[in-house]
Motif scaffolding. Structure first.
Motif, PDB file in Angstrom:
ATOM      1  N   VAL A  37       0.835  -1.201   0.000  1.00  0.00           N
ATOM      2  CA  VAL A  37       0.000   0.000   0.000  1.00  0.00           C
ATOM      3  C   VAL A  37       0.869   1.249   0.000  1.00  0.00           C
ATOM      4  O   VAL A  37       1.858   1.331   0.742  1.00  0.00           O
ATOM      5  CB  VAL A  37      -0.933   0.026   1.232  1.00  0.00           C
ATOM      6  N   HIS A  38       0.468   2.192  -0.838  1.00  0.00           N
ATOM      7  CA  HIS A  38       1.049   3.540  -0.789  1.00  0.00           C
ATOM      8  C   HIS A  38       0.036   4.405  -0.057  1.00  0.00           C
ATOM      9  O   HIS A  38      -1.129   4.457  -0.419  1.00  0.00           O
ATOM     10  CB  HIS A  38       1.307   4.069  -2.197  1.00  0.00           C
ATOM     11  N   LEU A  39       0.484   5.086   0.976  1.00  0.00           N
ATOM     12  CA  LEU A  39      -0.385   5.884   1.837  1.00  0.00           C
ATOM     13  C   LEU A  39      -0.187   7.361   1.520  1.00  0.00           C
ATOM     14  O   LEU A  39       0.942   7.855   1.536  1.00  0.00           O
ATOM     15  CB  LEU A  39      -0.025   5.585   3.293  1.00  0.00           C
ATOM     16  N   ARG A  49       1.320   8.501  10.634  1.00  0.00           N
ATOM     17  CA  ARG A  49       2.178   7.600  11.412  1.00  0.00           C
ATOM     18  C   ARG A  49       1.374   6.443  12.011  1.00  0.00           C
ATOM     19  O   ARG A  49       1.790   5.290  11.967  1.00  0.00           O
ATOM     20  CB  ARG A  49       2.896   8.370  12.523  1.00  0.00           C
ATOM     21  N   ALA A  50       0.214   6.750  12.571  1.00  0.00           N
ATOM     22  CA  ALA A  50      -0.601   5.711  13.203  1.00  0.00           C
ATOM     23  C   ALA A  50      -1.168   4.740  12.165  1.00  0.00           C
ATOM     24  O   ALA A  50      -1.227   3.529  12.409  1.00  0.00           O
ATOM     25  CB  ALA A  50      -1.728   6.352  14.009  1.00  0.00           C
ATOM     26  N   LEU A  51      -1.580   5.249  11.001  1.00  0.00           N
ATOM     27  CA  LEU A  51      -2.071   4.363   9.939  1.00  0.00           C
ATOM     28  C   LEU A  51      -0.957   3.465   9.409  1.00  0.00           C
ATOM     29  O   LEU A  51      -1.174   2.271   9.174  1.00  0.00           O
ATOM     30  CB  LEU A  51      -2.650   5.184   8.785  1.00  0.00           C
ATOM     31  N   THR A  52       0.230   4.032   9.250  1.00  0.00           N
ATOM     32  CA  THR A  52       1.374   3.236   8.794  1.00  0.00           C
ATOM     33  C   THR A  52       1.638   2.100   9.771  1.00  0.00           C
ATOM     34  O   THR A  52       1.813   0.942   9.377  1.00  0.00           O
ATOM     35  CB  THR A  52       2.629   4.123   8.642  1.00  0.00           C
ATOM     36  N   ILE A 143      -7.113  14.767  23.764  1.00  0.00           N
ATOM     37  CA  ILE A 143      -8.340  14.382  23.054  1.00  0.00           C
ATOM     38  C   ILE A 143      -8.029  14.131  21.581  1.00  0.00           C
ATOM     39  O   ILE A 143      -8.507  13.152  20.995  1.00  0.00           O
ATOM     40  CB  ILE A 143      -9.429  15.462  23.229  1.00  0.00           C
ATOM     41  N   GLN A 144      -7.209  14.979  20.976  1.00  0.00           N
ATOM     42  CA  GLN A 144      -6.855  14.799  19.577  1.00  0.00           C
ATOM     43  C   GLN A 144      -6.087  13.499  19.362  1.00  0.00           C
ATOM     44  O   GLN A 144      -6.354  12.772  18.400  1.00  0.00           O
ATOM     45  CB  GLN A 144      -6.046  15.997  19.065  1.00  0.00           C
ATOM     46  N   ARG A 145      -5.154  13.177  20.248  1.00  0.00           N
ATOM     47  CA  ARG A 145      -4.434  11.896  20.137  1.00  0.00           C
ATOM     48  C   ARG A 145      -5.393  10.718  20.245  1.00  0.00           C
ATOM     49  O   ARG A 145      -5.297   9.738  19.505  1.00  0.00           O
ATOM     50  CB  ARG A 145      -3.352  11.800  21.209  1.00  0.00           C
ATOM     51  N   SER A 146      -6.347  10.814  21.162  1.00  0.00           N
ATOM     52  CA  SER A 146      -7.337   9.761  21.331  1.00  0.00           C
ATOM     53  C   SER A 146      -8.207   9.619  20.079  1.00  0.00           C
ATOM     54  O   SER A 146      -8.511   8.507  19.644  1.00  0.00           O
ATOM     55  CB  SER A 146      -8.202  10.066  22.555  1.00  0.00           C
ATOM     56  N   LEU A 147      -8.584  10.749  19.501  1.00  0.00           N
ATOM     57  CA  LEU A 147      -9.396  10.712  18.278  1.00  0.00           C
ATOM     58  C   LEU A 147      -8.623  10.103  17.110  1.00  0.00           C
ATOM     59  O   LEU A 147      -9.190   9.362  16.306  1.00  0.00           O
ATOM     60  CB  LEU A 147      -9.891  12.117  17.922  1.00  0.00           C
ATOM     61  N   VAL A 148      -7.324  10.389  17.004  1.00  0.00           N
ATOM     62  CA  VAL A 148      -6.507   9.793  15.945  1.00  0.00           C
ATOM     63  C   VAL A 148      -6.464   8.283  16.114  1.00  0.00           C
ATOM     64  O   VAL A 148      -6.659   7.525  15.150  1.00  0.00           O
ATOM     65  CB  VAL A 148      -5.079  10.392  15.933  1.00  0.00           C
ATOM     66  N   ASP A 149      -6.243   7.806  17.338  1.00  0.00           N
ATOM     67  CA  ASP A 149      -6.210   6.361  17.589  1.00  0.00           C
ATOM     68  C   ASP A 149      -7.545   5.714  17.236  1.00  0.00           C
ATOM     69  O   ASP A 149      -7.584   4.657  16.590  1.00  0.00           O
ATOM     70  CB  ASP A 149      -5.869   6.071  19.053  1.00  0.00           C
ATOM     71  N   ASP A 150      -8.637   6.341  17.650  1.00  0.00           N
ATOM     72  CA  ASP A 150      -9.965   5.799  17.340  1.00  0.00           C
ATOM     73  C   ASP A 150     -10.240   5.824  15.842  1.00  0.00           C
ATOM     74  O   ASP A 150     -10.862   4.916  15.297  1.00  0.00           O
ATOM     75  CB  ASP A 150     -11.049   6.575  18.085  1.00  0.00           C
ATOM     76  N   MET A 151      -9.764   6.870  15.162  1.00  0.00           N
ATOM     77  CA  MET A 151      -9.978   6.981  13.721  1.00  0.00           C
ATOM     78  C   MET A 151      -9.231   5.879  12.976  1.00  0.00           C
ATOM     79  O   MET A 151      -9.755   5.282  12.039  1.00  0.00           O
ATOM     80  CB  MET A 151      -9.537   8.362  13.233  1.00  0.00           C
ATOM     81  N   VAL A 152      -8.004   5.613  13.391  1.00  0.00           N
ATOM     82  CA  VAL A 152      -7.229   4.544  12.763  1.00  0.00           C
ATOM     83  C   VAL A 152      -7.959   3.211  12.921  1.00  0.00           C
ATOM     84  O   VAL A 152      -8.068   2.426  11.972  1.00  0.00           O
ATOM     85  CB  VAL A 152      -5.796   4.475  13.340  1.00  0.00           C
ATOM     86  N   GLN A 153      -8.481   2.950  14.106  1.00  0.00           N
ATOM     87  CA  GLN A 153      -9.233   1.714  14.321  1.00  0.00           C
ATOM     88  C   GLN A 153     -10.471   1.656  13.428  1.00  0.00           C
ATOM     89  O   GLN A 153     -10.780   0.615  12.851  1.00  0.00           O
ATOM     90  CB  GLN A 153      -9.640   1.575  15.798  1.00  0.00           C
ATOM     91  N   ALA A 154     -11.175   2.767  13.294  1.00  0.00           N
ATOM     92  CA  ALA A 154     -12.371   2.801  12.445  1.00  0.00           C
ATOM     93  C   ALA A 154     -12.012   2.543  10.981  1.00  0.00           C
ATOM     94  O   ALA A 154     -12.709   1.799  10.282  1.00  0.00           O
ATOM     95  CB  ALA A 154     -13.084   4.145  12.587  1.00  0.00           C
TER      96      ALA A 154
END
Length: 177
Positions: A37-39, A49-52, A143-154
């Motif tokens: 995959v190219h991101l 970074r979290a998606l990678t 909160i933003q870090r938490s949202l990034v983690d949750d977004m990656v999971q979604a």
């Protein structure tokens, strides 16, 4: 007696964990066309970074450039926003919401659409203390870090669902509907 205790304790712990529904997290089963995959993430940063990291944990090779045989995960929109929710006396804002909106799509290595354009929006609310501006900024960052983690999971859940859907689809077009 001591030897029996050494065997019984780990066995009891394993039984207790399995009884409560605990299971080790397995890596996501992504579509076969996403082994490389190219991101492309607008603005890069924490989401990229979290998606990678999540893709690599799912045994996907994250490539530096697009090319033949390489799927592409594009994230043209990844934006935070805030809005005031409630006001106290003398028109002081007492609660805010942090919004995170992400749009993405995925094209497989074969050039076919794996996931059409998707939009995910998440929100977290917090109380604002006008006497602690440093604490408020720290709270927003957390909160933003938490949202990034949750977004990656979604996003990974949607990719995994696309992978399951691809496996459920018959390989030939000769089927009754």
């Amino acid at each position: 007696m001591n030897r029996m205790l050494r065997v019984a304790l780990p066995l009891a712990a394993a039984l207790a964990l399995s009884a409560c529904g605990f299971h080790l997290r397995r890596s996501a089963a992504l579509p076969p066309s996403m082994s490389h995959v190219h991101l492309v993430v607008s603005g890069g940063g924490d989401l990229e970074r979290a998606l990678t990291r999540a893709l690599e944990n799912a045994n996907v090779a994250v490539e530096d450039a697009a090319g033949p045989g390489v799927a592409e995960l594009r994230v043209p929109v990844a934006a935070f926003g805030t809005q005031s929710l409630t006001q106290g006396g003398y028109v002081r804002i007492t609660e805010y919401a942090v919004n995170y909106n992400v749009e993405f799509d995925v094209t497989g290595a074969d050039g076919k659409t794996v996931l059409p354009h998707q939009r995910i929006s998440m929100q977290r609310e917090y109380s604002y203390d006008s006497t602690d501006t440093v604490g408020n900024a720290s709270q927003v960052q957390q909160i933003q870090r938490s949202l990034v983690d949750d977004m990656v999971q979604a996003i990974m859940f949607r990719l995994e669902a696309a992978g399951r859907h691809a496996q459920d689809t018959p390989a030939t077009g000769t089927g009754e509907h």
